[in-house]
Design a protein around this motif. Structure first.
Motif, PDB file in Angstrom:
ATOM      1  N   LYS A 130      11.124 -26.191 -30.936  1.00  0.00           N
ATOM      2  CA  LYS A 130       9.926 -25.433 -31.358  1.00  0.00           C
ATOM      3  C   LYS A 130      10.283 -23.981 -31.666  1.00  0.00           C
ATOM      4  O   LYS A 130       9.785 -23.409 -32.623  1.00  0.00           O
ATOM      5  CB  LYS A 130       8.863 -25.477 -30.264  1.00  0.00           C
ATOM      6  N   ALA A 162      12.185 -23.813 -34.910  1.00  0.00           N
ATOM      7  CA  ALA A 162      11.359 -24.185 -36.075  1.00  0.00           C
ATOM      8  C   ALA A 162      10.361 -23.091 -36.436  1.00  0.00           C
ATOM      9  O   ALA A 162       9.969 -22.952 -37.575  1.00  0.00           O
ATOM     10  CB  ALA A 162      10.611 -25.481 -35.778  1.00  0.00           C
ATOM     11  N   SER A 167      12.940 -29.853 -26.391  1.00  0.00           N
ATOM     12  CA  SER A 167      11.691 -29.738 -27.143  1.00  0.00           C
ATOM     13  C   SER A 167      11.316 -28.267 -27.355  1.00  0.00           C
ATOM     14  O   SER A 167      10.953 -27.857 -28.467  1.00  0.00           O
ATOM     15  CB  SER A 167      10.580 -30.460 -26.396  1.00  0.00           C
ATOM     16  N   LEU A 168      11.401 -27.462 -26.297  1.00  0.00           N
ATOM     17  CA  LEU A 168      11.093 -26.033 -26.419  1.00  0.00           C
ATOM     18  C   LEU A 168      12.072 -25.325 -27.356  1.00  0.00           C
ATOM     19  O   LEU A 168      11.683 -24.458 -28.148  1.00  0.00           O
ATOM     20  CB  LEU A 168      11.103 -25.365 -25.039  1.00  0.00           C
TER      21      LEU A 168
END
Length: 127
Positions: free
Chosen positions: A123, A126, A119-120
């Motif tokens: 992010k 992105a 997830s990190l």
């Protein structure tokens, strides 16, 4: 008007501008000096108004060193304030590579799970 008169005129204009610059600098220093009380400031200004050249000469001899020290302190304070403002505005923006590296260190230490790492990483890539 010949060339020598022109050069003499330029010289006197230069002297006039230099004198005005010195008087303004002294008046600014008088009012910025926190150690000098109100009466002292008033006396220096009166002295500069009625005997400007003598007052400027005495002021530069008597208080010239302190004048330079106060100016250096003022510039140092302004620089440190500008630096702290720049640091506060810059924030903690880091590159995606640094964010992924930090997340990988947390994963290797066992602080976060593989799902949190993914997830990190998503992010960071992105945005």
């Amino acid at each position: 008007m010949n060339i020598w008169e022109f050069f003499l005129w330029i010289f006197w204009v230069y002297i006039l501008i230099a004198c005005i610059w010195i008087f303004i600098t002294i008046i600014i220093d008088v009012f910025r000096d926190p150690d000098l009380n109100g009466w002292g400031k008033a006396l220096w200004v009166i002295f500069l108004v009625f005997l400007p050249f003598l007052a400027a000469l005495i002021y530069l001899i008597a208080r010239g060193k302190g004048m330079a020290q106060r100016e250096m302190a003022r510039r140092g304070q302004a620089q440190s304030e500008a630096d702290s403002y720049i640091r506060s505005v810059a924030g903690t923006a880091t590159s995606p590579t640094a964010q992924i590296e930090s997340a990988k260190q947390l994963l290797d230490a066992g602080t976060i799970t593989q799902a949190e790492f993914d997830s990190l990483k998503a992010k960071a890539l992105a945005g």
